[in-house]
Design an enzyme around this catalytic site. Structure first.
Site, PDB file in Angstrom:
ATOM      1  N   GLU A  20       0.828  -1.199   0.000  1.00 37.23           N
ATOM      2  CA  GLU A  20       0.000   0.000   0.000  1.00 37.23           C
ATOM      3  C   GLU A  20       0.868   1.256   0.000  1.00 37.23           C
ATOM      4  O   GLU A  20       1.812   1.366   0.781  1.00 37.23           O
ATOM      5  CB  GLU A  20      -0.894   0.004   1.243  1.00 37.23           C
ATOM      6  CG  GLU A  20      -1.768   1.239   1.391  1.00 37.23           C
ATOM      7  CD  GLU A  20      -2.671   1.139   2.599  1.00 37.23           C
ATOM      8  OE1 GLU A  20      -3.465   0.163   2.649  1.00 37.23           O
ATOM      9  OE2 GLU A  20      -2.581   1.996   3.503  1.00 37.23           O
ATOM     10  N   PRO A  23      -0.153   8.966  -1.921  1.00 39.25           N
ATOM     11  CA  PRO A  23       0.478  10.036  -2.694  1.00 39.25           C
ATOM     12  C   PRO A  23       1.117  11.053  -1.759  1.00 39.25           C
ATOM     13  O   PRO A  23       0.432  11.633  -0.909  1.00 39.25           O
ATOM     14  CB  PRO A  23      -0.692  10.651  -3.484  1.00 39.25           C
ATOM     15  CG  PRO A  23      -1.923  10.283  -2.719  1.00 39.25           C
ATOM     16  CD  PRO A  23      -1.628   8.998  -2.018  1.00 39.25           C
ATOM     17  N   PRO A  24       2.430  11.290  -1.855  1.00 44.64           N
ATOM     18  CA  PRO A  24       3.074  12.287  -1.001  1.00 44.64           C
ATOM     19  C   PRO A  24       2.484  13.680  -1.235  1.00 44.64           C
ATOM     20  O   PRO A  24       1.861  13.944  -2.269  1.00 44.64           O
ATOM     21  CB  PRO A  24       4.537  12.234  -1.430  1.00 44.64           C
ATOM     22  CG  PRO A  24       4.706  10.886  -2.061  1.00 44.64           C
ATOM     23  CD  PRO A  24       3.390  10.602  -2.723  1.00 44.64           C
ATOM     24  N   TRP A  52      -6.699   7.028  -0.905  1.00 45.61           N
ATOM     25  CA  TRP A  52      -7.547   8.129  -1.367  1.00 45.61           C
ATOM     26  C   TRP A  52      -7.836   9.009  -0.160  1.00 45.61           C
ATOM     27  O   TRP A  52      -8.380   8.550   0.840  1.00 45.61           O
ATOM     28  CB  TRP A  52      -8.830   7.550  -1.925  1.00 45.61           C
ATOM     29  CG  TRP A  52      -9.819   8.517  -2.501  1.00 45.61           C
ATOM     30  CD1 TRP A  52     -10.807   9.185  -1.844  1.00 45.61           C
ATOM     31  CD2 TRP A  52      -9.935   8.899  -3.876  1.00 45.61           C
ATOM     32  NE1 TRP A  52     -11.528   9.966  -2.696  1.00 45.61           N
ATOM     33  CE2 TRP A  52     -11.018   9.812  -3.968  1.00 45.61           C
ATOM     34  CE3 TRP A  52      -9.233   8.578  -5.029  1.00 45.61           C
ATOM     35  CZ2 TRP A  52     -11.405  10.395  -5.176  1.00 45.61           C
ATOM     36  CZ3 TRP A  52      -9.622   9.146  -6.233  1.00 45.61           C
ATOM     37  CH2 TRP A  52     -10.693  10.043  -6.307  1.00 45.61           C
ATOM     38  N   ARG A 110     -15.868   3.764   3.455  1.00 47.45           N
ATOM     39  CA  ARG A 110     -16.791   4.820   3.849  1.00 47.45           C
ATOM     40  C   ARG A 110     -16.103   6.176   3.878  1.00 47.45           C
ATOM     41  O   ARG A 110     -16.637   7.168   3.405  1.00 47.45           O
ATOM     42  CB  ARG A 110     -17.370   4.519   5.239  1.00 47.45           C
ATOM     43  CG  ARG A 110     -18.467   5.497   5.662  1.00 47.45           C
ATOM     44  CD  ARG A 110     -18.633   5.553   7.162  1.00 47.45           C
ATOM     45  NE  ARG A 110     -17.477   6.183   7.792  1.00 47.45           N
ATOM     46  CZ  ARG A 110     -17.368   6.364   9.107  1.00 47.45           C
ATOM     47  NH1 ARG A 110     -18.320   5.943   9.901  1.00 47.45           N
ATOM     48  NH2 ARG A 110     -16.295   6.942   9.605  1.00 47.45           N
ATOM     49  N   TYR A 154     -12.557  -4.709  10.281  1.00 44.95           N
ATOM     50  CA  TYR A 154     -11.960  -4.170  11.507  1.00 44.95           C
ATOM     51  C   TYR A 154     -11.973  -5.241  12.600  1.00 44.95           C
ATOM     52  O   TYR A 154     -12.922  -5.320  13.386  1.00 44.95           O
ATOM     53  CB  TYR A 154     -12.721  -2.916  11.939  1.00 44.95           C
ATOM     54  CG  TYR A 154     -12.751  -1.864  10.864  1.00 44.95           C
ATOM     55  CD1 TYR A 154     -11.764  -0.897  10.791  1.00 44.95           C
ATOM     56  CD2 TYR A 154     -13.749  -1.869   9.869  1.00 44.95           C
ATOM     57  CE1 TYR A 154     -11.760   0.059   9.776  1.00 44.95           C
ATOM     58  CE2 TYR A 154     -13.750  -0.924   8.856  1.00 44.95           C
ATOM     59  CZ  TYR A 154     -12.751   0.039   8.816  1.00 44.95           C
ATOM     60  OH  TYR A 154     -12.752   0.973   7.805  1.00 44.95           O
ATOM     61  N   LYS A 175     -21.595  -5.790   3.434  1.00 44.70           N
ATOM     62  CA  LYS A 175     -20.712  -5.341   2.353  1.00 44.70           C
ATOM     63  C   LYS A 175     -20.399  -6.472   1.390  1.00 44.70           C
ATOM     64  O   LYS A 175     -20.354  -6.274   0.176  1.00 44.70           O
ATOM     65  CB  LYS A 175     -19.425  -4.754   2.952  1.00 44.70           C
ATOM     66  CG  LYS A 175     -19.617  -3.421   3.639  1.00 44.70           C
ATOM     67  CD  LYS A 175     -18.310  -2.744   4.011  1.00 44.70           C
ATOM     68  CE  LYS A 175     -17.699  -3.278   5.267  1.00 44.70           C
ATOM     69  NZ  LYS A 175     -16.561  -2.447   5.754  1.00 44.70           N
ATOM     70  N   GLN A 186      -8.037  -3.679   8.770  1.00 45.71           N
ATOM     71  CA  GLN A 186      -7.288  -2.624   9.451  1.00 45.71           C
ATOM     72  C   GLN A 186      -6.035  -3.236  10.061  1.00 45.71           C
ATOM     73  O   GLN A 186      -6.003  -4.430  10.373  1.00 45.71           O
ATOM     74  CB  GLN A 186      -8.182  -2.037  10.554  1.00 45.71           C
ATOM     75  CG  GLN A 186      -7.556  -0.951  11.387  1.00 45.71           C
ATOM     76  CD  GLN A 186      -7.394   0.336  10.617  1.00 45.71           C
ATOM     77  OE1 GLN A 186      -6.444   0.452   9.826  1.00 45.71           O
ATOM     78  NE2 GLN A 186      -8.274   1.293  10.830  1.00 45.71           N
TER      79      GLN A 186
END
Length: 602
Positions: A20, A23-24, A52, A110, A154, A175, A186
């Site tokens: 994973e 973006p800096p 995101w 979410r 989670y 989901k 997580q």
């Protein structure tokens, strides 16, 4: 290729793994992340993912990064996508852009819920939960067959609500029933709890592949912050182990690798998980060491980008390596603006590109670092929330704000909107100065004392390997009026004598400074046995402006928790609109009082 198809056809003696990235926050950080991803592609991940930002605040950079990794690097990419607090139509725009870039995998999240009574932020009412996003993609003719969809789980409960375990399992089942193909959890550190949760998930009839989120501990500070942010329940033994070595950055990093290896070996032995998901924090060495210890690193054909790889200029390029990506070729795509001369691999800092940013010291770090601006998992990095504002009461005047910042300095409250942790011992070394500034109405949000060759094992200011010495230039950062900025500028011009640099900026985009545009102030560095000098903290225009944007947004975040037209909201929005953020650096690191004498004389 869809991840679920790759998983179903995966054939190896060991589980697969995914990486994973986020973006800096700066163009240079973005440019330096690209060759890092290329190097890590040689570790043969099954896929990578790109985070995101909450509310789409990294929309352009997230899409740019995902497009590059998917279409140019030919790395199957999972684009994280949040749905709440997203402006109307933004979800469709993101899905179309992903589809056009050849991205076939979405991690549907979410995201952050609307804060307080944030009426000024448009929200698409179709999207309130991750389930809504999954259901929308599956029911939309344009997207239904285009994407493999992942969702989050989670194992220790969602950090934003206190639902019981059965309720959490039911939400996960919703989901999955809505059309999710795979699950990423997580991050966690309690193996027993994860294994127990995993068994209950399977008993619930959820059979989709589950990828546990593994984050090798990089530094004590990042570990403490992210476990607090995610609500991770860290076993007492691990906390005890980390606490005993928290002042030795190298030992913490080594422990993080060993712990990750131990966790992965156990959960892959006692469950049927097919692979693991590494939260890399945009760093590479620890992940590589984990995979080497597990003996999982394979030697499949190298991944070569379509357009971004330039032909080798030396006959000494090693077989099986990827030629570094140049800034010029990245900038040519029109996605980011990077001076080519500053990001070419093989020059300066990038000679040790895999580890030159291993020991970030403080908030600033180096804006060139691929890890600059590290966020929480999946873009969630909130300092202001319903739980924290209760500490700050209902400020209605500038004096009330001064009281809040003084209470923090005196440890009467544990947080401010600009710091989620109690005041650090390092700040206590200059506490009288910080108190004096705050009493004057200059609310301090960042500072450090001058340090002249203190042993790196020092429990307060030490960092990095234990065989060395660390140095610091003093700086302080605070909010003040434009009149205050003009006064400091005058003082610097008259009596700075080249020793004092400053940056000042407001929310309207004005930036004032006596530092050249390409100037870089190293304010923390270390000298260690058998290593090059390490510069961990750089203050320069780009990093200051990146932080300035975040700092001023915090005032609006805070204001949003109070009703429109309230005194509190008017006060906080007024500070956002009228104040400046001012950073002052004194270069005489041999004098502990130089900065403070200069400021108070002013």
């Amino acid at each position: 290729m869809k991840l679920i198809d790759k998983i179903s056809t995966y054939n190896s003696s060991h589980p697969f793994y995914t990486f994973e990235f986020f973006p800096p926050r700066t163009d240079q950080g973005f440019g330096n992340l690209l060759p890092r991803i290329v190097r890590m592609a040689n570790l043969n991940p099954l896929a990578i993912s790109v985070t995101w930002g909450a509310g789409g605040n990294t929309k352009d950079t997230s899409l740019n990064l995902a497009e590059l990794t998917q279409s140019e690097y030919r790395l199957d990419t999972i684009l994280h996508l949040t749905c709440t607090n997203m402006e109307k139509g933004m979800v469709d725009e993101a899905l179309r852009a992903a589809k056009e870039s050849g991205i076939h995998n979405i991690l549907a999240l979410r995201g952050d819920p609307p804060r307080g009574k944030e009426e000024w932020l448009p929200v698409d009412i179709k999207f309130q939960h991750a389930t809504d996003l999954v259901r929308y993609i599956r029911s939309h003719p344009e997207f239904s067959s285009s994407f493999c969809i992942g969702v989050a789980a989670y194992p220790e409960g969602h950090p934003d609500h206190l639902a019981d375990e059965e309720t959490e399992l039911n939400l996960l089942k919703e989901k999955v029933d809505a059309g999710a193909d795979f699950i990423i959890t997580q991050l966690f550190y309690d193996e027993d709890r994860f294994i127990s949760w995993f068994e209950k998930v399977r008993e619930k009839g959820i059979n989709q592949p589950i990828l546990p989120g593994i984050m090798p501990i990089q530094t004590y500070q990042s570990f403490a912050r992210l476990t607090k942010l995610t609500g991770s329940k860290v076993p007492l033994q691990i906390m005890s182990d980390i606490d005993a070595i928290k002042h030795n950055d190298q030992l913490v990093k080594d422990y993080g690798v060993e712990l990750a290896v131990k966790m992965i070996r156990r959960i892959t032995t006692e469950t049927d998980i097919p692979g693991v998901h590494f939260c890399t924090l945009n760093l590479e060495k620890s992940v590589q060491r984990v995979l080497e210890s597990l003996r999982w690193i394979g030697y499949s054909p190298q991944v070569v980008p379509n357009k971004l790889i330039e032909e080798p200029t030396s006959e000494h390029v090693l077989p099986g390596t990827i030629t570094p990506v140049s800034a010029a070729s990245v900038a040519a795509l029109g996605l980011i603006n990077i001076p080519a001369s500053e990001t070419e691999a093989g020059s300066g800092e990038l000679n040790k590109a895999d580890s030159w940013d291993d020991f970030p010291n403080g908030r600033w770090g180096d804006s060139k670092s691929p890890a600059y601006g590290v966020q929480g998992p999946w873009g969630n990095n909130d300092a202001v929330n319903q739980g924290t504002i209760s500490q700050w009461g209902n400020p209605k005047s500038l004096e009330d704000l001064t009281t809040i910042f003084l209470q923090y300095l005196h440890s009467e409250i544990n947080t401010t909107p600009f710091s989620s942790d109690p005041i650090q011992n390092e700040s206590r070394l200059i506490l009288p100065h910080l108190q004096r500034l705050t009493e004057h109405g200059w609310w301090t949000v960042g500072s450090q004392p001058a340090v002249d060759g203190v042993h790196s094992s020092d429990p307060v200011v030490g960092w990095g390997p234990r065989t060395g010495y660390v140095y610091q230039k003093s700086f302080v950062e605070f909010f003040c009026t434009e009149e205050d900025v003009r006064m400091i500028e005058k003082k610097v011009a008259e009596k700075g004598d080249g020793w004092v640099h400053y940056y000042a900026a407001n929310s309207k985009g004005e930036c004032r400074s006596n530092v050249p545009d390409d100037g870089r102030n190293a304010v923390t560095w270390g000298v260690f046995s058998g290593q090059e000098l390490i510069q961990t903290t750089i203050i320069e225009r780009q990093s200051f402006l990146a932080w300035k944007e975040e700092a001023f947004s915090i005032w609006l975040d805070w204001a949003s928790f109070y009703p429109p037209a309230s005194q509190e909201r008017k006060l906080l929005e007024g500070v956002h609109n009228e104040r400046y953020l001012l950073n002052i650096i004194h270069h005489d690191f041999k004098s502990k009082e130089a900065l403070w004498t200069f400021i108070f004389d002013a």
